[in-house]
Design a protein around this motif. Structure first.
Motif, mmCIF file in Angstrom:
data_model
loop_
_atom_site.group_PDB
_atom_site.id
_atom_site.type_symbol
_atom_site.label_atom_id
_atom_site.label_comp_id
_atom_site.label_asym_id
_atom_site.label_seq_id
_atom_site.Cartn_x
_atom_site.Cartn_y
_atom_site.Cartn_z
ATOM 1 N N ILE A 91 0.798 -0.977 -0.044
ATOM 2 C CA ILE A 91 -0.070 0.074 -0.005
ATOM 3 C C ILE A 91 0.722 1.238 -0.066
ATOM 4 N N PRO A 92 0.589 2.128 -0.875
ATOM 5 C CA PRO A 92 1.486 3.429 -0.773
ATOM 6 C C PRO A 92 1.446 4.195 0.575
ATOM 7 N N GLN A 93 2.622 4.542 1.068
ATOM 8 C CA GLN A 93 2.503 5.300 2.190
ATOM 9 C C GLN A 93 2.705 6.914 1.846
ATOM 10 N N LEU A 94 1.767 7.714 2.441
ATOM 11 C CA LEU A 94 1.485 9.067 2.010
ATOM 12 C C LEU A 94 2.295 9.948 3.157
ATOM 13 N N PHE A 95 2.915 9.402 4.043
ATOM 14 C CA PHE A 95 3.520 10.114 5.027
ATOM 15 C C PHE A 95 5.052 9.834 5.387
ATOM 16 N N PRO A 96 6.005 10.487 5.545
ATOM 17 C CA PRO A 96 7.384 10.189 5.449
ATOM 18 C C PRO A 96 7.839 8.964 6.533
ATOM 19 N N GLU A 97 8.671 8.376 6.201
ATOM 20 C CA GLU A 97 9.218 7.109 7.069
ATOM 21 C C GLU A 97 10.343 8.009 8.015
ATOM 22 N N PRO A 98 10.079 7.370 9.216
ATOM 23 C CA PRO A 98 11.032 7.979 10.319
ATOM 24 C C PRO A 98 12.420 7.170 10.297
ATOM 25 N N ASN A 99 13.556 8.180 10.466
ATOM 26 C CA ASN A 99 14.701 7.179 10.503
ATOM 27 C C ASN A 99 14.679 6.396 11.563
ATOM 28 N N ASN A 100 16.022 5.826 11.916
ATOM 29 C CA ASN A 100 16.426 4.940 13.080
ATOM 30 C C ASN A 100 16.716 5.525 14.121
#
Length: 267
Positions: A91-100
């Motif tokens: 599913i497309p993710q519309l919010f940014p991915e957090p870093n580690n």
């Protein structure tokens, strides 16, 4: 046939699997006999014995517990259980991915942005339905993707919500315990003050006067009783001595009763 089985597994209230009819007392007895004969056979082992089982007896042997994943109601669940990410669900993710290092995504801001975009897509869907209704599928897909992303962001708040709820419950219990402790201290202080006032309370001298008079009356009554008892005992002894040993026990008892009556100790 495969499609029918898949639809049966994916239904909300699926029918029982067809092999449930094999679970009968007769088949259970047959399985015990087969296992006993396989145990006596020196060449046979568990794997070969299971392959040689008849079709109606194979389902009676429980399967091995899953170690990686399992199917339930048409869905695949992984072990250990965890919430799959949007990428894993394709599913497309519309919010940014957090870093580690740290979660630097402002969920509240992303939720507001997705809500505005969802409203805009809904208005576009309304316009499309008025002009060319056959093109509705794309906007419905966009609405679905926005709702899934909003739901994903809300689910990310669950651990934070659980921690905050637990903190609030613990603070409430702590405040309640402190309040009860303070009430107990106040009650103990009031009891100490009351006990201290009772130790110095004399009711205007009435308690002391009453005590003195009752003590005097008790002392005089005890002295009179002691004198009367002494006189009665002396009279009994003198009377028993004058009569001699021949009077016997009856005379001594009679004289003792008379002496006690004269002293007013008995009626």
């Amino acid at each position: 046939m495969a499609e029918e089985q898949d639809s049966r597994r994916a239904s909300l209230f699926p029918a029982p699997p067809p092999f449930y009819t094999h679970f009968t007392p007769e088949n259970k007895d047959k399985l015990k006999e087969f296992q006993a004969s396989a145990a006596k056979d020196s060449d046979g082992d568990g794997g070969n014995a299971s392959k040689k089982l008849p079709a109606e007896l194979v389902c009676l042997i429980p399967p091995k517990p899953p170690t990686d994943q399992y199917h339930s109601f048409g869905q695949i669940w992984s072990l250990p259980e965890r919430h799959p990410t949007l990428k894993e669900l394709n599913i497309p993710q519309l919010f940014p991915e957090p870093n580690n290092e740290s979660y630097n995504v402002d969920r509240a801001q992303e939720l507001r942005r997705l809500s505005k975009s969802l409203l805009l897509n809904y208005l576009e869907l309304v316009g499309i339905m008025g002009m060319s209704p056959e093109e509705y599928a794309e906007k419905v897909y966009h609405l679905r993707i926005h709702l899934i992303n909003i739901h994903e962001l809300i689910n990310n708040y669950r651990p934070h919500q659980a921690r905050e709820t637990l903190i609030a419950m613990m603070e409430e219990q702590l405040e309640k315990t402190r309040q009860e402790t303070e009430d107990n201290k106040k009650a103990c202080a009031k009891i100490r003050v009351l006990m201290g006032s009772l130790s110095s309370f004399d009711a205007g001298g009435l308690l002391d006067t009453t005590a003195d008079s009752s003590t005097t009356a008790t002392s005089s009554a005890a002295a009179d009783t002691s004198d009367a008892a002494t006189a009665a005992a002396a009279a009994a002894n003198s009377h028993s001595g004058s009569n001699g040993a021949s009077s016997g026990g009856e005379e001594r008892d009679k004289s003792s009763w008379e002496a006690l009556q004269q002293a007013g100790l008995i009626q």
